[in-house]
Design a protein around this motif. Structure first.
Motif, short mmCIF file in Angstrom:
data_model
loop_
_atom_site.label_atom_id
_atom_site.label_comp_id
_atom_site.label_asym_id
_atom_site.label_seq_id
_atom_site.Cartn_x
_atom_site.Cartn_y
_atom_site.Cartn_z
N MET A 143 -5.49 -5.36 -5.02
CA MET A 143 -6.72 -4.39 -5.37
C MET A 143 -6.39 -3.18 -4.35
SD MET A 143 -9.83 -4.01 -7.66
CE MET A 143 -9.03 -4.72 -8.99
N VAL A 191 -8.03 -3.99 -13.23
CA VAL A 191 -9.42 -4.08 -13.70
C VAL A 191 -9.15 -4.52 -14.92
CG1 VAL A 191 -11.57 -2.73 -13.87
CG2 VAL A 191 -10.41 -2.57 -11.62
N VAL A 194 -10.44 -7.57 -17.20
CA VAL A 194 -11.20 -7.89 -18.07
C VAL A 194 -10.61 -8.57 -19.42
CG1 VAL A 194 -12.80 -6.18 -18.94
CG2 VAL A 194 -12.93 -5.94 -16.59
#
Length: 88
Positions: free
Chosen positions: A44, A60, A64
């Motif tokens: 990232m 992300v 998630v």
């Protein structure tokens, strides 16, 4: 990023903006927390440094989704296990 820096395929794909490859690797379980040996950068961070915002978003979103799916599976299994334990 030198090849002997401990960089992973995910890191390389993230740094170079290969969004689909990043998504596939993340969904396949690539460790998003690994860091390069020289500067401790994660996939990232490499994407952010290269200003590849869409890759950051993909990482992300996939992470998630995996966490939510795992939580859903755990929730579904716990009541059944509790019922089995209670009936014995």
């Amino acid at each position: 990023m030198p090849k002997d820096d401990g960089a992973t395929a995910l890191m390389s794909a993230a740094q170079h903006g290969h969004t689909r490859t990043v998504e596939v690797l993340c969904r396949a379980g690539a460790n998003v927390n690994l860091q390069t040996e020289s500067d401790g950068a994660s996939a990232m961070e490499l994407a952010m440094d290269a200003r590849v915002v869409v890759v950051v978003v993909v990482i992300v979103v996939v992470v998630v989704a995996v966490v939510v799916a795992a939580a859903s599976c755990a929730t579904a299994v716990v009541p059944e296990a509790a019922t089995t334990v209670a009936s014995t």
